[in-house]
Enzyme design. Structure first.
Site, PDB file in Angstrom:
ATOM      1  N   GLU A 110       0.838  -1.210   0.000  1.00  0.00           N
ATOM      2  CA  GLU A 110       0.000   0.000   0.000  1.00  0.00           C
ATOM      3  C   GLU A 110       0.873   1.260   0.000  1.00  0.00           C
ATOM      4  OE1 GLU A 110      -3.995  -0.525   2.056  1.00  0.00           O
ATOM      5  OE2 GLU A 110      -2.705  -1.776   3.283  1.00  0.00           O
ATOM      6  N   GLU A 130      -3.920  -8.990   3.433  1.00  0.00           N
ATOM      7  CA  GLU A 130      -4.636  -8.676   4.674  1.00  0.00           C
ATOM      8  C   GLU A 130      -5.777  -9.646   4.968  1.00  0.00           C
ATOM      9  OE1 GLU A 130      -3.339  -6.304   2.690  1.00  0.00           O
ATOM     10  OE2 GLU A 130      -2.784  -4.522   3.843  1.00  0.00           O
TER      11      GLU A 130
HETATM   12  C1  LIG Z   1       6.629 -12.014   3.684  1.00  0.00           C
HETATM   13  C2  LIG Z   1       6.641 -13.458   4.101  1.00  0.00           C
HETATM   14  C3  LIG Z   1       5.825 -14.307   3.121  1.00  0.00           C
HETATM   15  C4  LIG Z   1       8.110 -13.947   4.084  1.00  0.00           C
HETATM   16  O1  LIG Z   1       8.172 -15.297   4.502  1.00  0.00           O
HETATM   17  P1  LIG Z   1       9.591 -15.951   4.889  1.00  0.00           P
HETATM   18  O2  LIG Z   1       9.287 -17.373   5.242  1.00  0.00           O
HETATM   19  O3  LIG Z   1      10.580 -15.708   3.818  1.00  0.00           O
HETATM   20  O4  LIG Z   1      10.108 -15.129   6.146  1.00  0.00           O
HETATM   21  P2  LIG Z   1       9.541 -15.178   7.636  1.00  0.00           P
HETATM   22  O5  LIG Z   1      10.253 -16.227   8.403  1.00  0.00           O
HETATM   23  O6  LIG Z   1       8.051 -15.249   7.625  1.00  0.00           O
HETATM   24  O7  LIG Z   1       9.941 -13.718   8.142  1.00  0.00           O
HETATM   25  C5  LIG Z   1      11.191 -13.427   8.768  1.00  0.00           C
HETATM   26  C6  LIG Z   1      10.938 -12.775  10.100  1.00  0.00           C
HETATM   27  O8  LIG Z   1      10.179 -11.587   9.884  1.00  0.00           O
HETATM   28  C7  LIG Z   1       8.987 -11.605  10.646  1.00  0.00           C
HETATM   29  N1  LIG Z   1       7.933 -10.865   9.933  1.00  0.00           N
HETATM   30  C8  LIG Z   1       7.698 -10.816   8.636  1.00  0.00           C
HETATM   31  N2  LIG Z   1       6.641 -10.034   8.365  1.00  0.00           N
HETATM   32  C9  LIG Z   1       6.182  -9.608   9.552  1.00  0.00           C
HETATM   33  C10 LIG Z   1       5.101  -8.765   9.947  1.00  0.00           C
HETATM   34  N3  LIG Z   1       4.277  -8.189   9.046  1.00  0.00           N
HETATM   35  N4  LIG Z   1       4.933  -8.552  11.262  1.00  0.00           N
HETATM   36  C11 LIG Z   1       5.770  -9.086  12.169  1.00  0.00           C
HETATM   37  N5  LIG Z   1       6.823  -9.870  11.865  1.00  0.00           N
HETATM   38  C12 LIG Z   1       7.013 -10.114  10.565  1.00  0.00           C
HETATM   39  C13 LIG Z   1       8.661 -13.105  10.752  1.00  0.00           C
HETATM   40  O9  LIG Z   1       7.777 -13.339  11.810  1.00  0.00           O
HETATM   41  C14 LIG Z   1      10.042 -13.656  10.983  1.00  0.00           C
HETATM   42  O10 LIG Z   1      10.430 -13.402  12.329  1.00  0.00           O
HETATM   43  P3  LIG Z   1      11.075 -14.562  13.235  1.00  0.00           P
HETATM   44  O11 LIG Z   1      10.049 -15.640  13.319  1.00  0.00           O
HETATM   45  O12 LIG Z   1      12.296 -14.991  12.485  1.00  0.00           O
HETATM   46  O13 LIG Z   1      11.343 -13.893  14.540  1.00  0.00           O
HETATM   47  C15 LIG Z   1       6.090 -13.629   5.521  1.00  0.00           C
HETATM   48  O14 LIG Z   1       6.979 -13.049   6.445  1.00  0.00           O
HETATM   49  C16 LIG Z   1       4.726 -13.022   5.714  1.00  0.00           C
HETATM   50  O15 LIG Z   1       3.738 -13.538   5.236  1.00  0.00           O
HETATM   51  N6  LIG Z   1       4.680 -11.930   6.463  1.00  0.00           N
HETATM   52  C17 LIG Z   1       3.424 -11.287   6.839  1.00  0.00           C
HETATM   53  C18 LIG Z   1       2.918 -10.402   5.727  1.00  0.00           C
HETATM   54  C19 LIG Z   1       1.531  -9.863   6.046  1.00  0.00           C
HETATM   55  O16 LIG Z   1       0.590 -10.584   6.319  1.00  0.00           O
HETATM   56  N7  LIG Z   1       1.373  -8.546   5.992  1.00  0.00           N
HETATM   57  C20 LIG Z   1       0.129  -7.865   6.268  1.00  0.00           C
HETATM   58  C21 LIG Z   1       0.126  -7.300   7.662  1.00  0.00           C
HETATM   59  S1  LIG Z   1      -1.410  -6.463   8.037  1.00  0.00           S
HETATM   60  C22 LIG Z   1      -1.180  -4.907   7.344  1.00  0.00           C
HETATM   61  O17 LIG Z   1      -0.140  -4.625   6.778  1.00  0.00           O
HETATM   62  C23 LIG Z   1      -2.256  -3.912   7.520  1.00  0.00           C
HETATM   63  C24 LIG Z   1      -2.010  -2.608   7.148  1.00  0.00           C
HETATM   64  C25 LIG Z   1      -2.875  -1.513   7.498  1.00  0.00           C
HETATM   65  C26 LIG Z   1      -4.133  -1.365   6.921  1.00  0.00           C
HETATM   66  C27 LIG Z   1      -4.939  -0.308   7.283  1.00  0.00           C
HETATM   67  C28 LIG Z   1      -4.507   0.644   8.194  1.00  0.00           C
HETATM   68  C29 LIG Z   1      -3.257   0.504   8.755  1.00  0.00           C
HETATM   69  C30 LIG Z   1      -2.435  -0.559   8.413  1.00  0.00           C
HETATM   70  C31 LIG Z   1      -3.520  -4.343   8.162  1.00  0.00           C
HETATM   71  C32 LIG Z   1      -3.608  -4.140   9.661  1.00  0.00           C
HETATM   72  O18 LIG Z   1      -2.723  -3.553  10.285  1.00  0.00           O
HETATM   73  O19 LIG Z   1      -4.662  -4.580  10.208  1.00  0.00           O
END
Ligand SMILES: CC(C)(COP(=O)(O)OP(=O)(O)OC[C@H]1O[C@@H](n2cnc3c(N)ncnc32)[C@H](O)[C@@H]1OP(=O)(O)O)[C@@H](O)C(=O)NCCC(=O)NCCSC(=O)/C(=C/c1ccccc1)CC(=O)O
Length: 256
Positions: A110, A130
């Site tokens: 976004e 999301e």
């Molecule tokens: C991106 C991924 C697919 C990558 O996967 P991969 O396996 O390569 O890596 P991971 O092991 O998963 O990640 C490494 C490490 O980073 C941490 N991590 C990654 N993304 C996040 C995150 N968003 N929050 C917290 N931590 C994160 C992960 O946990 C690992 O940590 P460790 O276990 O090593 O300590 C995969 O990471 C993935 O799918 N991530 C999540 C992506 C996601 O779902 N994003 C959407 C979030 S909601 C949002 O953005 C909103 C925005 C918004 C809307 C409206 C108004 C304000 C904001 C919605 C909301 O807030 O409600």
């Protein structure tokens, strides 16, 4: 620092700097970004910004879901005071280039959609995921993605949370360029320095005409852009641009 700022040759380089958390946005990052965008908007030395993520894996994965604090007040109070916290801070007429160096997911995509140019590394992936975490792409995703790519592609991405590759993003026009990861920063700098070498008021007026004009009927947009041209007509920089052309030299623009 969760977000860093470096200013060089009139370009602000803004880097989300939490690679261990895929550059997701915790409350400190959000506060830093607000301050940085305020500086970019008001500092006359800055003409253009490049936004990227640290490391080669991720641009930004949106809200830090592990650190999202519980609300301290009702939504109505926040919403009526400041709308939502991230994108209004990016609203400015100086251009912002997103250099997408890996995952641009959720709020990360976004934010990229709120930028004026998007370039990506070949390993980048794009998704509004999301729905998978019981939320909604409520920064701008449900509105900006269907305007940026074909409707069928946007709806697939929004409703399934499926990600698309850099190659697909290029094909759909979500990004303008895809390069090897090692070449992304150089390409961003090249574009940013080109923009910074142009007349700042001309660049800002051009962005304003294109951004505001997109939501106007064509005839109104053309009239509006003609007015902006008139606003620029008497600037010192326009005189300098024409004079430098005649004298076969590089113009020196001052933003006046
Ligand atoms: C991106 C991924 C697919 C990558 O996967 P991969 O396996 O390569 O890596 P991971 O092991 O998963 O990640 C490494 C490490 O980073 C941490 N991590 C990654 N993304 C996040 C995150 N968003 N929050 C917290 N931590 C994160 C992960 O946990 C690992 O940590 P460790 O276990 O090593 O300590 C995969 O990471 C993935 O799918 N991530 C999540 C992506 C996601 O779902 N994003 C959407 C979030 S909601 C949002 O953005 C909103 C925005 C918004 C809307 C409206 C108004 C304000 C904001 C919605 C909301 O807030 O409600």
């Amino acid at each position: 620092m969760p977000v860093t700022l470096e200013v060089k040759n009139h370009v602000a380089y803004v880097t989300l700097n939490r690679p261990e958390a895929m550059n997701s946005l915790d409350p400190e990052s959000i506060a830093d970004l607000a301050e940085i965008w305020a500086r970019v908007r008001t500092d006359p030395d800055i003409r253009v910004a490049v936004l990227t993520g640290a490391g080669e894996k991720s641009f930004c994965t949106g809200t830090d879901m592990k650190k999202a604090p519980p609300p301290t007040e009702c939504m109505a109070a926040t919403y009526l005071r400041e709308g939502q916290p991230l994108l209004p801070h990016m609203k400015m007429w100086k251009p912002i280039i997103a250099a997408i160096n890996g995952y641009a997911v959720g709020g990360g995509l976004e934010i990229a959609l709120a930028c004026d140019m998007r370039i990506a590394s070949s390993n980048a992936k794009f998704g509004l995921t999301e729905v998978k975490v019981a939320s909604l792409a409520g920064l701008n995703g449900t509105q900006a993605l269907p305007r940026a790519v074909p409707q069928a592609v946007a709806m697939k991405m929004l409703l399934t949370g499926e990600m698309i590759s850099a190659e697909e993003a290029l094909r759909y026009g979500l990004v303008s360029d895809v390069v090897e990861p090692s070449a992304l920063a150089d390409l961003a700098r090249t574009y940013a320095e080109k923009i910074a070498s142009a007349a700042p008021l001309s660049v800002q007026a051009t962005k304003q005409a294109a951004v505001l004009g997109k939501d106007m009927p064509l005839e109104h947009g053309i009239l509006y852009s003609h007015l902006l041209w008139g606003v620029l007509r008497d600037t010192e920089d326009r005189k300098e641009g024409f004079k430098a052309f005649g004298e076969r030299r590089t113009p020196e623009f001052r933003g006046a």
